[in-house]
Scaffold this motif. Sequence first.
Motif, PDB file in Angstrom:
ATOM      1  N   GLN A 169      -2.499 -47.007 -35.694  1.00  0.00           N
ATOM      2  CA  GLN A 169      -1.191 -46.685 -35.133  1.00  0.00           C
ATOM      3  C   GLN A 169      -1.319 -46.447 -33.633  1.00  0.00           C
ATOM      4  O   GLN A 169      -2.408 -46.524 -33.065  1.00  0.00           O
ATOM      5  CB  GLN A 169      -0.641 -45.409 -35.792  1.00  0.00           C
ATOM      6  CG  GLN A 169      -1.556 -44.205 -35.619  1.00  0.00           C
ATOM      7  CD  GLN A 169      -1.176 -43.029 -36.493  1.00  0.00           C
ATOM      8  OE1 GLN A 169      -0.171 -43.076 -37.202  1.00  0.00           O
ATOM      9  NE2 GLN A 169      -1.966 -41.973 -36.454  1.00  0.00           N
ATOM     10  N   GLY A 170      -0.207 -46.153 -32.994  1.00  0.00           N
ATOM     11  CA  GLY A 170      -0.211 -45.748 -31.597  1.00  0.00           C
ATOM     12  C   GLY A 170      -0.796 -46.775 -30.657  1.00  0.00           C
ATOM     13  O   GLY A 170      -0.552 -47.985 -30.778  1.00  0.00           O
ATOM     14  N   ILE A 171      -1.592 -46.292 -29.704  1.00  0.00           N
ATOM     15  CA  ILE A 171      -2.186 -47.165 -28.696  1.00  0.00           C
ATOM     16  C   ILE A 171      -3.075 -48.222 -29.335  1.00  0.00           C
ATOM     17  O   ILE A 171      -3.044 -49.398 -28.960  1.00  0.00           O
ATOM     18  CB  ILE A 171      -2.971 -46.336 -27.670  1.00  0.00           C
ATOM     19  CG1 ILE A 171      -2.006 -45.512 -26.804  1.00  0.00           C
ATOM     20  CG2 ILE A 171      -3.842 -47.230 -26.781  1.00  0.00           C
ATOM     21  CD1 ILE A 171      -2.690 -44.542 -25.866  1.00  0.00           C
ATOM     22  N   GLY A 172      -3.878 -47.829 -30.309  1.00  0.00           N
ATOM     23  CA  GLY A 172      -4.785 -48.774 -30.957  1.00  0.00           C
ATOM     24  C   GLY A 172      -4.045 -49.930 -31.609  1.00  0.00           C
ATOM     25  O   GLY A 172      -4.432 -51.094 -31.476  1.00  0.00           O
ATOM     26  N   ARG A 173      -2.979 -49.602 -32.315  1.00  0.00           N
ATOM     27  CA  ARG A 173      -2.182 -50.655 -32.976  1.00  0.00           C
ATOM     28  C   ARG A 173      -1.540 -51.556 -31.928  1.00  0.00           C
ATOM     29  O   ARG A 173      -1.451 -52.783 -32.108  1.00  0.00           O
ATOM     30  CB  ARG A 173      -1.132 -50.019 -33.880  1.00  0.00           C
ATOM     31  CG  ARG A 173      -0.353 -50.999 -34.742  1.00  0.00           C
ATOM     32  CD  ARG A 173      -1.259 -51.667 -35.788  1.00  0.00           C
ATOM     33  NE  ARG A 173      -0.455 -52.341 -36.789  1.00  0.00           N
ATOM     34  CZ  ARG A 173      -0.103 -51.800 -37.955  1.00  0.00           C
ATOM     35  NH1 ARG A 173      -0.482 -50.564 -38.265  1.00  0.00           N
ATOM     36  NH2 ARG A 173       0.617 -52.474 -38.819  1.00  0.00           N
ATOM     37  N   GLY A 174      -1.080 -50.967 -30.840  1.00  0.00           N
ATOM     38  CA  GLY A 174      -0.496 -51.757 -29.768  1.00  0.00           C
ATOM     39  C   GLY A 174      -1.493 -52.741 -29.185  1.00  0.00           C
ATOM     40  O   GLY A 174      -1.154 -53.902 -28.888  1.00  0.00           O
ATOM     41  N   ILE A 175      -2.741 -52.313 -29.025  1.00  0.00           N
ATOM     42  CA  ILE A 175      -3.785 -53.189 -28.488  1.00  0.00           C
ATOM     43  C   ILE A 175      -4.112 -54.296 -29.482  1.00  0.00           C
ATOM     44  O   ILE A 175      -4.282 -55.461 -29.105  1.00  0.00           O
ATOM     45  CB  ILE A 175      -5.029 -52.378 -28.121  1.00  0.00           C
ATOM     46  CG1 ILE A 175      -4.726 -51.456 -26.926  1.00  0.00           C
ATOM     47  CG2 ILE A 175      -6.215 -53.292 -27.797  1.00  0.00           C
ATOM     48  CD1 ILE A 175      -5.835 -50.490 -26.584  1.00  0.00           C
ATOM     49  N   VAL A 176      -4.198 -53.960 -30.759  1.00  0.00           N
ATOM     50  CA  VAL A 176      -4.449 -54.977 -31.789  1.00  0.00           C
ATOM     51  C   VAL A 176      -3.387 -56.071 -31.713  1.00  0.00           C
ATOM     52  O   VAL A 176      -3.686 -57.270 -31.689  1.00  0.00           O
ATOM     53  CB  VAL A 176      -4.464 -54.342 -33.191  1.00  0.00           C
ATOM     54  CG1 VAL A 176      -4.405 -55.421 -34.279  1.00  0.00           C
ATOM     55  CG2 VAL A 176      -5.713 -53.487 -33.381  1.00  0.00           C
TER      56      VAL A 176
ATOM     57  N   PRO B 202      -3.886 -49.845 -43.353  1.00  0.00           N
ATOM     58  CA  PRO B 202      -2.492 -49.418 -43.197  1.00  0.00           C
ATOM     59  C   PRO B 202      -1.524 -50.540 -43.528  1.00  0.00           C
ATOM     60  O   PRO B 202      -1.842 -51.728 -43.393  1.00  0.00           O
ATOM     61  CB  PRO B 202      -2.409 -49.039 -41.716  1.00  0.00           C
ATOM     62  CG  PRO B 202      -3.431 -49.908 -41.062  1.00  0.00           C
ATOM     63  CD  PRO B 202      -4.553 -50.030 -42.059  1.00  0.00           C
ATOM     64  N   GLY B 203      -0.343 -50.167 -43.941  1.00  0.00           N
ATOM     65  CA  GLY B 203       0.679 -51.152 -44.215  1.00  0.00           C
ATOM     66  C   GLY B 203       1.154 -51.819 -42.938  1.00  0.00           C
ATOM     67  O   GLY B 203       1.187 -51.209 -41.873  1.00  0.00           O
ATOM     68  N   GLY B 204       1.512 -53.074 -43.051  1.00  0.00           N
ATOM     69  CA  GLY B 204       2.045 -53.794 -41.915  1.00  0.00           C
ATOM     70  C   GLY B 204       1.022 -54.412 -40.998  1.00  0.00           C
ATOM     71  O   GLY B 204       1.382 -55.149 -40.069  1.00  0.00           O
ATOM     72  N   LEU B 205      -0.253 -54.134 -41.210  1.00  0.00           N
ATOM     73  CA  LEU B 205      -1.280 -54.746 -40.374  1.00  0.00           C
ATOM     74  C   LEU B 205      -1.344 -56.241 -40.707  1.00  0.00           C
ATOM     75  O   LEU B 205      -1.451 -56.609 -41.869  1.00  0.00           O
ATOM     76  CB  LEU B 205      -2.636 -54.092 -40.647  1.00  0.00           C
ATOM     77  CG  LEU B 205      -3.778 -54.431 -39.674  1.00  0.00           C
ATOM     78  CD1 LEU B 205      -3.488 -53.846 -38.299  1.00  0.00           C
ATOM     79  CD2 LEU B 205      -5.107 -53.894 -40.211  1.00  0.00           C
ATOM     80  N   PRO B 206      -1.294 -57.111 -39.700  1.00  0.00           N
ATOM     81  CA  PRO B 206      -1.314 -58.552 -39.974  1.00  0.00           C
ATOM     82  C   PRO B 206      -2.489 -58.948 -40.855  1.00  0.00           C
ATOM     83  O   PRO B 206      -3.594 -58.416 -40.727  1.00  0.00           O
ATOM     84  CB  PRO B 206      -1.427 -59.157 -38.574  1.00  0.00           C
ATOM     85  CG  PRO B 206      -0.773 -58.156 -37.682  1.00  0.00           C
ATOM     86  CD  PRO B 206      -1.141 -56.819 -38.259  1.00  0.00           C
ATOM     87  N   GLU B 207      -2.245 -59.882 -41.745  1.00  0.00           N
ATOM     88  CA  GLU B 207      -3.251 -60.267 -42.733  1.00  0.00           C
ATOM     89  C   GLU B 207      -4.520 -60.823 -42.115  1.00  0.00           C
ATOM     90  O   GLU B 207      -5.610 -60.703 -42.693  1.00  0.00           O
ATOM     91  CB  GLU B 207      -2.655 -61.296 -43.701  1.00  0.00           C
ATOM     92  CG  GLU B 207      -1.561 -60.738 -44.596  1.00  0.00           C
ATOM     93  CD  GLU B 207      -1.055 -61.770 -45.580  1.00  0.00           C
ATOM     94  OE1 GLU B 207      -1.586 -62.911 -45.570  1.00  0.00           O
ATOM     95  OE2 GLU B 207      -0.139 -61.449 -46.367  1.00  0.00           O
TER      96      GLU B 207
END
Length: 243
Positions: free
Chosen positions: A15-22, A41-46
């Motif tokens: 989530q947060g900054i890390g998810r934004g960078i991903v 986590p849910g919603g993470l691209p496959e």
Amino acid sequence: MRLAGKCAFVTGGRQGIGRGIVNAFLSEGATVTTCGRGPRPGGLPEDVVWHELNVSDPAAVNIIAEATDILVNNAGVQVEKTVVDTTDADWELVMGVNARGVFNCCRAFVPLMPKGGSIINIGSISGNVADPSMALYNASKAFVHGLTRSIAVDHGPDIRCNAICPGWIETGMLDAGFDLADDPAKAKQDALARHAVRRFGKPDDIAAMAVWLASNEAAFATGQLFVIDGGMTAASPLYPGLF
């Protein structure tokens, strides 16, 4: 597609900054692996590989370390306490993730990184100026800044290493900081007035800098601390926005 053909490993991508960078790395063509303490986590691209990982555990980090072009050390935790209120358990948690975790990942990944690799450590303005009641967090980020310079010096020219020092970014950590105030709403209003851009940062603001540092456009940037804080720390205490 500035990162096409590159492989990236991002810690703390839930989530947060890390998810934004991903998400930003994916949009620029990178192959991305990320990790966190819990299940995927849910919603993470496959097409993103997920590892359940505690970065403070060196053995666990060594097991998953692999050749990668880009390493982003983003995983971090925060405890809102002064030195005298801090427990040994707080020390193990904050310094374990924020300081030792960055050290563990750099030590494991550096020998595997190809020439031209880029390490991006997520530091903080709190490593430069102390936030109240954040003793361990402030100290842990100062460690990250020092380690960033050392890696750049010791492992250049093969690897570049820089740190991004975010200011107040709209994540759960920001809300926890304001909750310490007697009047959180007033504290937030005052904080906004201290920003030259008159807003708090968003994960995408940090992700944009991470993309640049990971790309060949930043080939001459290493050993640097890039402050991204909307102009907050540029101002004096008499900044006109407060009046």
